[in-house]
Design a protein around this motif. Structure first.
Motif, mmCIF file in Angstrom:
data_model
loop_
_atom_site.group_PDB
_atom_site.id
_atom_site.type_symbol
_atom_site.label_atom_id
_atom_site.label_comp_id
_atom_site.label_asym_id
_atom_site.label_seq_id
_atom_site.Cartn_x
_atom_site.Cartn_y
_atom_site.Cartn_z
ATOM 1 N N ASP A 342 22.752 40.901 28.003
ATOM 2 C CA ASP A 342 21.269 40.721 28.443
ATOM 3 C C ASP A 342 21.260 39.555 28.841
ATOM 4 N N LEU A 343 21.881 38.461 28.360
ATOM 5 C CA LEU A 343 21.579 37.234 28.858
ATOM 6 C C LEU A 343 21.957 36.821 30.324
ATOM 7 N N SER A 344 23.053 37.361 30.766
ATOM 8 C CA SER A 344 23.399 37.389 32.169
ATOM 9 C C SER A 344 22.769 38.255 33.118
ATOM 10 N N GLY A 345 21.935 39.065 32.753
ATOM 11 C CA GLY A 345 21.040 39.982 33.694
ATOM 12 C C GLY A 345 21.792 41.507 33.786
ATOM 13 N N GLY A 346 22.713 41.831 32.594
ATOM 14 C CA GLY A 346 23.351 43.059 32.736
ATOM 15 C C GLY A 346 24.584 43.256 32.799
ATOM 16 N N ALA A 347 25.076 44.494 32.169
ATOM 17 C CA ALA A 347 26.783 44.523 32.143
ATOM 18 C C ALA A 347 27.251 44.642 33.739
ATOM 19 N N GLN A 348 26.346 45.140 34.572
ATOM 20 C CA GLN A 348 27.069 45.082 35.811
ATOM 21 C C GLN A 348 27.313 43.716 36.486
ATOM 22 N N VAL A 349 26.294 42.742 36.227
ATOM 23 C CA VAL A 349 26.391 41.471 36.391
ATOM 24 C C VAL A 349 27.898 40.965 36.080
ATOM 25 N N LEU A 350 28.272 41.081 34.859
ATOM 26 C CA LEU A 350 29.422 40.749 34.507
ATOM 27 C C LEU A 350 30.507 41.468 34.996
ATOM 28 N N ALA A 351 30.426 42.710 35.338
ATOM 29 C CA ALA A 351 31.584 43.421 36.000
ATOM 30 C C ALA A 351 31.723 42.857 37.364
ATOM 31 N N ASP A 352 30.776 42.776 38.073
ATOM 32 C CA ASP A 352 30.815 42.258 39.619
ATOM 33 C C ASP A 352 31.604 41.026 39.367
ATOM 34 N N ARG A 353 31.046 39.966 38.581
ATOM 35 C CA ARG A 353 31.840 38.685 38.546
ATOM 36 C C ARG A 353 33.163 38.819 38.300
ATOM 37 N N ALA A 354 33.475 39.622 37.233
ATOM 38 C CA ALA A 354 35.028 39.907 36.870
ATOM 39 C C ALA A 354 35.754 40.216 37.946
ATOM 40 N N LEU A 355 35.267 41.367 38.793
ATOM 41 C CA LEU A 355 35.879 41.737 39.993
ATOM 42 C C LEU A 355 36.163 40.592 40.963
ATOM 43 N N GLU A 356 35.173 39.788 41.188
ATOM 44 C CA GLU A 356 35.186 38.801 42.064
ATOM 45 C C GLU A 356 36.323 37.531 41.740
ATOM 46 N N LEU A 357 36.298 37.364 40.300
ATOM 47 C CA LEU A 357 37.417 36.545 39.938
ATOM 48 C C LEU A 357 38.834 37.094 39.786
ATOM 49 N N ALA A 358 38.960 38.221 39.669
ATOM 50 C CA ALA A 358 40.089 38.911 39.556
ATOM 51 C C ALA A 358 40.856 38.951 41.064
ATOM 52 N N ARG A 359 39.963 39.446 41.877
ATOM 53 C CA ARG A 359 40.362 39.339 43.557
ATOM 54 C C ARG A 359 40.573 37.958 44.094
ATOM 55 N N ALA A 360 40.199 36.956 43.250
ATOM 56 C CA ALA A 360 40.511 35.539 43.661
ATOM 57 C C ALA A 360 41.607 34.957 42.836
ATOM 58 N N GLY A 361 42.169 35.832 41.936
ATOM 59 C CA GLY A 361 43.456 35.426 41.264
ATOM 60 C C GLY A 361 43.206 34.717 39.931
ATOM 61 N N SER A 362 42.079 34.721 39.489
ATOM 62 C CA SER A 362 41.374 34.245 38.219
ATOM 63 C C SER A 362 41.641 35.223 37.103
ATOM 64 N N HIS A 363 42.789 35.591 36.981
ATOM 65 C CA HIS A 363 42.919 36.963 35.963
ATOM 66 C C HIS A 363 42.388 36.762 34.413
ATOM 67 N N ARG A 364 42.870 35.614 34.055
ATOM 68 C CA ARG A 364 42.331 35.440 32.738
ATOM 69 C C ARG A 364 40.846 35.663 32.178
ATOM 70 N N LEU A 365 40.132 34.819 33.041
ATOM 71 C CA LEU A 365 38.618 34.988 32.840
ATOM 72 C C LEU A 365 38.246 36.082 33.316
ATOM 73 N N ALA A 366 38.567 36.937 34.590
ATOM 74 C CA ALA A 366 38.207 38.066 34.740
ATOM 75 C C ALA A 366 38.177 39.164 33.780
ATOM 76 N N HIS A 368 38.313 38.541 30.645
ATOM 77 C CA HIS A 368 37.330 38.382 29.689
ATOM 78 C C HIS A 368 35.876 39.317 30.087
ATOM 79 N N LEU A 369 35.451 39.053 31.178
ATOM 80 C CA LEU A 369 34.257 39.498 31.840
ATOM 81 C C LEU A 369 34.193 40.977 31.721
ATOM 82 N N ALA A 370 35.286 41.468 32.426
ATOM 83 C CA ALA A 370 35.345 42.736 32.347
ATOM 84 C C ALA A 370 35.316 43.679 30.885
ATOM 85 N N GLN A 371 36.060 42.879 29.990
ATOM 86 C CA GLN A 371 35.922 43.504 28.596
ATOM 87 C C GLN A 371 34.701 43.463 28.091
#
Length: 435
Positions: A342-366, A368-371
């Motif tokens: 809710d604070l970030s603008g919706g679950a899809q915002v978290l999911a999109d950012r998780a994908l962006e991080l994962a594709r950039a190799g930041s797997h640990r943080l990705a 967290h956000l995907a979960q």
């Protein structure tokens, strides 16, 4: 025996001509006599037959799935009865192979093999029966075997001991010594005349299984001490219940001492962090395996991993509180995820950012956000499409069996939601697709 294919394979692994690929590295898979009167039966957990004047003694008996194969290969090698069987510890891949031997003895009116184990095996079998459902779930997840069912009944030992035991039969003298390490019921076998060491799972040929996130407490401090003790025996041949044999006193001593040092440095660094007031998360990111040890072929994190060992040291010496006060009495995962979504603008915002991080190799943080995104919207197809990809990318860059299994399970969980099935169905479908 210089013509043993198993020992030739082991020499290639030791020299670096062949890379170890997993905990189960033991090709070729056919049983062979690897020393005078010693048969090695490779498997998910190796078993060894030790010939004596009246038959044979088994050191470990493998998994129940391979019990028929064990019986066939041992009896083809020696037609005499199996008089005794030693459990190096109570894990199911070491205690499942006596069924055919028992049945054969019953049919012939002969005594069954006498099973010998440490006294704590009895409590382990009781615990396994009480936690059959839990062990079914976590082992399906860890090994990605959809139809695995944890056993509820076990072949009980006939003789148990606390500290040491000497098995003498038909001119064979096998010394047994208890050590805590991977388990609290571990037994090391030693043939002093032939200078052959049976470390069970205390030496694996890969990084020690001293962490294991889904299993009971391991004992890295005691394990290192056991390795140091084994090194003093000056064994000429070490036959572990996983991995490949180690041949030659210098190589055996090196392997044992370096594995001990591996555990000791993880313990020392973790204790230093504890004493410095660090949190568990801080500790996990501070502790490192020294480069000279990390480069060794027999200490690769192909099953367990250093940061999991750190967690077990923490659990043993500091309890379960990780130093983060928000985790002492936490909200549910779903409540926290919903609030952050809710604070970030919706679950899809978290999911999109998780994908962006994962594709950039930041797997640990990705992860967290995907979960968080998946917990906030458990039925959202777009979110679970992203979550599945994040965990697939994470699993693909892992080497260890445990990490790969858990991250792969998480991917299958999301794909199952998308398909209207469960995680195990998705894992089974993926396995069939790979075939």
């Amino acid at each position: 025996m210089t013509n043993s294919k198993i020992l030739q394979h082991a020499a290639e692994v030791w020299s670096g001509r062949r890379e170890p690929t997993s905990l189960l590295e033991a090709a070729p898979t056919e049983a062979e006599e690897v020393a005078d009167g010693i048969l090695m039966v490779p498997g998910f957990g190796h078993a060894f037959a030790l010939r004596h004047a009246h038959g044979a003694v088994l050191f470990d008996t493998g998994a129940a799935l391979f019990a028929d194969r064990l019986h066939e290969q041992v009896t083809a090698w020696d037609a005499g009865p199996v008089t005794h069987a030693v459990y190096s510890h109570g894990h199911v891949d070491h205690v499942g192979g006596l069924g055919r031997f028992d049945a054969e003895a019953d049919a012939q009116g002969l005594p069954r093999p006498v099973a010998v184990a440490h006294e704590n095996v009895l409590a382990r079998f009781e615990r396994y029966a009480r936690t059959q459902g839990y062990n079914t779930v976590i082992n399906r997840r860890q090994f990605r075997i959809p139809d695995l069912v944890w056993p509820a009944e076990f072949r009980q030992p006939d003789v148990t001991f606390a500290d040491t035991h000497t098995l003498e039969v038909g001119g064979l003298r096998l010394g047994l010594t208890h050590h805590r390490g991977e388990t609290d019921d571990h037994v090391v076998g030693w043939l002093p005349e032939q200078r052959i060491l049976f470390p069970g799972d205390l030496y694996l040929g890969v990084a020690p299984n001293a962490g294991n996130p889904q299993k009971a407490q391991r004992y890295p401090v005691d394990w290192a001490a056991a390795l140091r003790w084994m090194a003093t025996l000056d064994a000429e041949l070490m036959l572990g219940s996983h991995g490949v044999p180690v041949v030659g006193a210098a190589h055996v001593r090196e392997a044992l001492e370096n594995t001990a040092r591996y555990l000791e440095t993880l313990v020392e660094q973790t204790m230093a962090c504890l004493n410095d007031g660090a949190t568990l998360a801080q500790t996990l990111h501070r502790v490192r395996v020294p480069q000279d040890l990390a480069a060794l072929h027999y200490l690769q994190p192909l099953y367990d991993e250093p940061e999991f060992v750190v967690r077990n040291v923490w659990r043993q010496f500091a309890g379960w509180y990780d130093g983060n006060p928000a985790h002492l009495k936490p909200a549910t995962d779903e409540e926290l995820a919903t609030e952050l979504a809710d604070l970030s603008g919706g679950a899809q915002v978290l999911a999109d950012r998780a994908l962006e991080l994962a594709r950039a190799g930041s797997h640990r943080l990705a992860c967290h956000l995907a979960q968080l995104a998946g917990d906030a919207t458990p039925d959202d197809a777009a979110v679970h499409t992203a979550r599945a990809e994040v965990y697939a990318l994470r699993a693909a860059q892992e080497r260890g069996t445990m990490s790969t299994g858990i991250f792969g399970w998480a991917e299958a969980e999301s794909r199952g939601i998308l398909a209207g099935t469960d995680a195990m169905t998705e894992i089974a479908s993926a396995a069939q697709g790979h075939h």
